[in-house]
Motif scaffolding. Structure first.
Motif, mmCIF file in Angstrom:
data_model
loop_
_atom_site.group_PDB
_atom_site.id
_atom_site.type_symbol
_atom_site.label_atom_id
_atom_site.label_comp_id
_atom_site.label_asym_id
_atom_site.label_seq_id
_atom_site.Cartn_x
_atom_site.Cartn_y
_atom_site.Cartn_z
ATOM 1 N N ALA A 168 0.833 -1.204 0.000
ATOM 2 C CA ALA A 168 0.000 0.000 0.000
ATOM 3 C C ALA A 168 0.867 1.252 0.000
ATOM 4 C CB ALA A 168 -0.915 0.011 1.216
ATOM 5 N N GLY A 169 1.965 1.215 0.766
ATOM 6 C CA GLY A 169 2.820 2.385 0.910
ATOM 7 C C GLY A 169 3.367 2.875 -0.413
ATOM 8 N N SER A 170 3.761 1.928 -1.268
ATOM 9 C CA SER A 170 4.342 2.344 -2.533
ATOM 10 C C SER A 170 3.260 2.715 -3.548
ATOM 11 C CB SER A 170 5.234 1.226 -3.082
ATOM 12 O OG SER A 170 4.460 0.059 -3.226
ATOM 13 N N ARG A 171 2.013 2.357 -3.259
ATOM 14 C CA ARG A 171 0.960 2.585 -4.257
ATOM 15 C C ARG A 171 -0.120 3.564 -3.823
ATOM 16 N NH1 ARG A 171 -1.011 -2.705 -6.216
ATOM 17 N NH2 ARG A 171 -2.916 -1.476 -6.281
ATOM 18 N N ARG A 172 -0.003 4.163 -2.654
ATOM 19 C CA ARG A 172 -1.036 5.064 -2.133
ATOM 20 C C ARG A 172 -2.402 4.383 -2.137
ATOM 21 N NH1 ARG A 172 -2.847 9.534 -2.921
ATOM 22 N NH2 ARG A 172 -2.523 10.270 -0.833
ATOM 23 N N VAL A 173 -2.568 3.431 -1.261
ATOM 24 C CA VAL A 173 -3.877 2.798 -1.067
ATOM 25 C C VAL A 173 -4.321 3.118 0.358
ATOM 26 C CG1 VAL A 173 -5.151 0.622 -1.051
ATOM 27 C CG2 VAL A 173 -3.275 0.940 -2.648
ATOM 28 N N PRO A 174 -5.541 3.574 0.528
ATOM 29 C CA PRO A 174 -5.978 4.001 1.870
ATOM 30 C C PRO A 174 -6.349 2.831 2.768
ATOM 31 C CG PRO A 174 -7.753 4.303 0.288
ATOM 32 C CD PRO A 174 -6.581 3.796 -0.491
ATOM 33 N N VAL A 175 -5.359 2.045 3.185
ATOM 34 C CA VAL A 175 -5.665 0.837 3.958
ATOM 35 C C VAL A 175 -6.086 1.125 5.401
ATOM 36 C CG1 VAL A 175 -4.307 -0.811 2.614
ATOM 37 C CG2 VAL A 175 -3.210 0.469 4.428
ATOM 38 N N ASN A 176 -5.644 2.281 5.953
ATOM 39 C CA ASN A 176 -5.970 2.612 7.354
ATOM 40 C C ASN A 176 -6.838 3.851 7.424
ATOM 41 O OD1 ASN A 176 -4.240 0.748 8.746
ATOM 42 N ND2 ASN A 176 -2.532 2.020 8.066
ATOM 43 N N GLY A 177 -7.977 3.747 8.055
ATOM 44 C CA GLY A 177 -8.815 4.936 8.186
ATOM 45 C C GLY A 177 -9.384 5.096 9.578
ATOM 46 N N GLN A 178 -9.668 6.346 9.915
ATOM 47 C CA GLN A 178 -10.356 6.632 11.182
ATOM 48 C C GLN A 178 -11.594 7.447 10.876
ATOM 49 O OE1 GLN A 178 -7.147 8.473 13.686
ATOM 50 N NE2 GLN A 178 -8.042 7.140 15.217
ATOM 51 N N ILE A 179 -12.698 7.063 11.466
ATOM 52 C CA ILE A 179 -13.912 7.865 11.334
ATOM 53 C C ILE A 179 -14.366 8.293 12.720
ATOM 54 C CG2 ILE A 179 -16.318 7.941 10.579
ATOM 55 C CD1 ILE A 179 -15.802 6.087 8.426
ATOM 56 N N GLU A 180 -14.511 9.581 12.872
ATOM 57 C CA GLU A 180 -15.019 10.138 14.129
ATOM 58 C C GLU A 180 -16.546 10.035 14.046
ATOM 59 O OE1 GLU A 180 -13.018 14.019 15.142
ATOM 60 O OE2 GLU A 180 -15.089 14.689 14.937
ATOM 61 N N LEU A 181 -17.116 9.062 14.733
ATOM 62 C CA LEU A 181 -18.567 8.862 14.606
ATOM 63 C C LEU A 181 -19.352 10.003 15.236
ATOM 64 C CD1 LEU A 181 -19.108 5.032 15.219
ATOM 65 C CD2 LEU A 181 -18.921 6.277 13.057
ATOM 66 N N THR A 182 -18.756 10.629 16.232
ATOM 67 C CA THR A 182 -19.404 11.757 16.899
ATOM 68 C C THR A 182 -18.339 12.567 17.607
ATOM 69 O OG1 THR A 182 -21.025 12.376 18.586
ATOM 70 C CG2 THR A 182 -19.818 10.355 18.986
ATOM 71 N N SER A 183 -18.630 13.840 17.858
ATOM 72 C CA SER A 183 -17.690 14.601 18.698
ATOM 73 C C SER A 183 -18.248 14.688 20.120
ATOM 74 C CB SER A 183 -17.464 15.997 18.112
ATOM 75 O OG SER A 183 -18.694 16.669 17.979
ATOM 76 N N ARG A 184 -19.431 14.107 20.323
ATOM 77 C CA ARG A 184 -20.033 14.131 21.664
ATOM 78 C C ARG A 184 -19.384 13.069 22.561
ATOM 79 N NH1 ARG A 184 -25.033 12.111 20.752
ATOM 80 N NH2 ARG A 184 -24.546 11.776 18.557
ATOM 81 N N CYS A 185 -19.351 13.357 23.845
ATOM 82 C CA CYS A 185 -18.777 12.390 24.783
ATOM 83 C C CYS A 185 -19.502 12.509 26.120
ATOM 84 C CB CYS A 185 -17.284 12.661 24.975
ATOM 85 S SG CYS A 185 -16.457 11.376 25.943
ATOM 86 N N ASN A 186 -19.589 11.395 26.825
ATOM 87 C CA ASN A 186 -20.225 11.419 28.153
ATOM 88 C C ASN A 186 -19.224 11.820 29.238
ATOM 89 O OD1 ASN A 186 -18.913 8.960 27.641
ATOM 90 N ND2 ASN A 186 -20.009 7.962 29.294
ATOM 91 N N LEU A 187 -17.931 11.929 28.867
ATOM 92 C CA LEU A 187 -16.923 12.415 29.813
ATOM 93 C C LEU A 187 -16.433 13.795 29.350
ATOM 94 C CD1 LEU A 187 -14.764 9.172 30.354
ATOM 95 C CD2 LEU A 187 -16.817 9.899 31.585
ATOM 96 N N LYS A 188 -15.764 14.494 30.247
ATOM 97 C CA LYS A 188 -15.250 15.825 29.891
ATOM 98 C C LYS A 188 -13.770 15.902 30.252
ATOM 99 C CE LYS A 188 -19.708 18.179 30.509
ATOM 100 N NZ LYS A 188 -20.001 18.059 29.072
ATOM 101 N N CYS A 189 -12.976 15.082 29.612
ATOM 102 C CA CYS A 189 -11.552 14.985 29.970
ATOM 103 C C CYS A 189 -10.825 16.308 29.732
ATOM 104 C CB CYS A 189 -10.887 13.877 29.170
ATOM 105 S SG CYS A 189 -11.604 12.268 29.546
ATOM 106 N N VAL A 190 -9.998 16.650 30.708
ATOM 107 C CA VAL A 190 -9.347 17.963 30.685
ATOM 108 C C VAL A 190 -8.375 18.114 29.504
ATOM 109 C CG1 VAL A 190 -9.509 18.368 33.181
ATOM 110 C CG2 VAL A 190 -7.528 17.141 32.259
ATOM 111 N N HIS A 191 -7.810 16.976 29.058
ATOM 112 C CA HIS A 191 -6.772 17.046 28.039
ATOM 113 C C HIS A 191 -7.314 16.820 26.630
ATOM 114 C CE1 HIS A 191 -7.396 12.831 29.005
ATOM 115 N NE2 HIS A 191 -7.071 12.613 27.756
ATOM 116 N N CYS A 192 -8.634 16.596 26.501
ATOM 117 C CA CYS A 192 -9.192 16.159 25.216
ATOM 118 C C CYS A 192 -8.969 17.191 24.109
ATOM 119 C CB CYS A 192 -10.687 15.885 25.366
ATOM 120 S SG CYS A 192 -11.408 15.226 23.861
ATOM 121 N N TYR A 193 -8.616 16.703 22.926
ATOM 122 C CA TYR A 193 -8.318 17.606 21.801
ATOM 123 C C TYR A 193 -9.544 17.924 20.962
ATOM 124 C CZ TYR A 193 -8.171 13.088 19.406
ATOM 125 O OH TYR A 193 -8.492 11.843 18.921
ATOM 126 N N ILE A 194 -10.642 17.212 21.218
ATOM 127 C CA ILE A 194 -11.852 17.459 20.420
ATOM 128 C C ILE A 194 -12.479 18.778 20.849
ATOM 129 C CG2 ILE A 194 -14.214 16.615 19.974
ATOM 130 C CD1 ILE A 194 -12.199 14.945 18.514
#
Lengths: 359, 100
Positions: A22-48
């Motif tokens: 994949a690296g030599s051919r640009r294939v998107p093998v790894n992805g992340q999807i943020e399903l929501t920006s909502r959270c039931n916690l309020k962590c002090v360090h969170c980047y969202i």
């Protein structure tokens, strides 16, 4: 004719082989999807960022994106948030993705793992459930999460996940509120037979708010926490020595793998090269994934440095947490050096590499 | 006549030119392996649709790959048995008794 075969290739070998191809051919093998920006916690360090006004992707829109990324060759897919389990349609999205054949990593804080959710996940297990571990006492854990009672819910969630033999991993953001329990967290994970990783590099929020940075450990604390445990120090030393052997001197701004075979999709459907970058902010509600990954991403990756930086010749470059995307967020300049990060990297190099390999 | 059909718990994925079988009900990390099919295995997988008989399948492969029928029969049946063992396909026999 070559005989038809089903070689049971070891997982690591398969993963390595696919990533190489994949690296030599640009294939998107790894992805992340943020399903929501909502959270039931309020962590002090969170980047969202606080994004209640953002319009989250709906079920049909997410399925449409999953169809597109599956067609383009994505195999490893991470569901992140916010807290993914806060979505009322989480089970529908998860089932759809499972039946598209993704290897799903689920980021979660575990506090919403109920018996019914644990049973659901056990029926068709994810590849990994990556659980955030913030402390070993209610006092510390809840100082980080800001929610009274969350430690109990976390422990119950873990108990259920272990009972159902779900493939758990722990990760800890180590900050100045929980560093004193760092080794306890590692010991607890080990006693459960669960892999534990950690990160001591705290970024600002993705809207540039620098509030989380006040919880960052000082460089000396980062070093001493890792050096005081012999076994850990040895493994850090081994890993950093390996990293230092890889030289990546080139004129480009982005030296990591973001956007090469990785991508990140925000909860409102913007496609970016990584979580901290708002480039290219390609809107998947109106445009295709293919166009974003294959036509637009290369333009981001082709951006070169505009001036010489001491980072380019720094021996600690490969152990440094410098990231152009977070430099934009924190200092408005992708080439700006973060002095704290710089000092940490040099101390890490000196403590864990140079002292073990003098000369 | 013997047919094979794909089990819905096994999903095939084409990733970087590799055809991979991903089990949905098993834990990949516990299995410590992933099933990959070579070109011919992938072609046979394509042909398994619940209505193509084993005989038709063998005949299609021998024509497409110009191979000896006897050898193809042996190799293909062995491959189908492997797929059945890992739970990727199930067999059904119509108008007859399945041979063991």
């Amino acid at each position: 004719m070559e005989c038809p075969q089903i070689p049971e290739i070891g997982y690591a070998e398969t993963s390595l082989g696919l990533h190489k191809k994949a690296g030599s051919r640009r294939v998107p093998v790894n992805g992340q999807i943020e399903l929501t920006s909502r959270c039931n916690l309020k962590c002090v360090h969170c980047y969202i960022r606080d994004t209640e006004h953002r319009k989250e992707l709906g079920y049909d829109e997410i399925c449409n994106i999953l169809d597109q990324i599956a067609d383009e060759g994505c195999l490893w897919l991470c569901f992140t948030g916010g807290e993914p389990l806060t979505r009322p349609d989480f089970k529908d999205i998860y089932s759809y993705a499972k039946h598209k054949g993704f290897l799903i990593t689920l980021f979660s804080n575990a506090t919403l793992i109920t018996p019914s959710m644990a049973d659901f996940l056990a029926a068709e297990p994810p590849f990994i459930i990556d659980i955030s571990l913030y402390g070993m006492t209610a006092e510390t854990y809840e100082k980080v999460t800001g929610i009274p009672g969350s430690f109990d819910r976390f422990m119950k969630g873990i108990e259920l996940a272990l009972d159902r033999h779900l493939p758990l991993k722990f990760k800890s953001m180590v900050i100045n509120l929980n560093a004193h329990e760092f080794h306890d967290m590692r010991r607890w994970a080990k006693s459960l037979g669960v892999n534990h990783r950690y990160d001591m590099n705290i970024n600002c929020k993705i809207d540039g708010n620098t509030e989380p940075v006040q919880y960052r450990l000082m460089p000396e604390e980062v070093i001493s926490l890792q050096a005081e445990d012999k076994e850990l120090a040895e493994s850090v030393s081994k890993e950093l020595t390996r990293l230092c052997k890889v030289r990546s001197e080139n004129p480009y701004l982005y030296l990591c793998s973001a956007g090469v075979h990785n991508f990140y999709i925000t909860s409102d459907g913007k496609l970016n090269i990584c979580v901290f970058s708002s480039m290219p902010n390609h809107d998947l509600r109106t445009r295709s994934f293919h166009e974003g990954f294959f036509d637009i991403f290369p333009k981001v990756r082709d951006i070169k440095r505009t001036r010489f930086s001491e980072c380019q010749v720094c021996p600690a470059l490969n152990v440094c947490g410098y990231c152009p995307a977070s430099a934009i967020l924190e200092r408005g300049d992708p080439e700006a050096i973060d002095e704290t990060e710089c000092r940490t990297a040099k101390l890490m190099l000196d403590t864990f590499v140079n002292r073990n390999n003098p000369g | 006549m013997k047919y094979y059909e794909k089990d819905e718990s096994m999903v095939s994925r084409k990733v970087v030119d590799e055809l991979i079988l991903v089990p949905t009900r098993q834990n990949v990390t516990e299995l410590q392996c992933i099933y990959t099919l070579n070109e011919l295995g992938g072609r046979i997988w394509e042909l398994i649709d619940g209505s193509t008989t084993v005989e038709t399948l063998i005949s299609t492969i021998t024509q497409e790959y110009a191979v000896d029928t006897k050898q193809a029969e042996f190799d293909i049946q062995e491959f189908l048995d492997q797929l059945e063992q890992i739970g990727a396909i199930t067999s059904k026999v119509v108008n007859g008794v399945e041979e063991v």
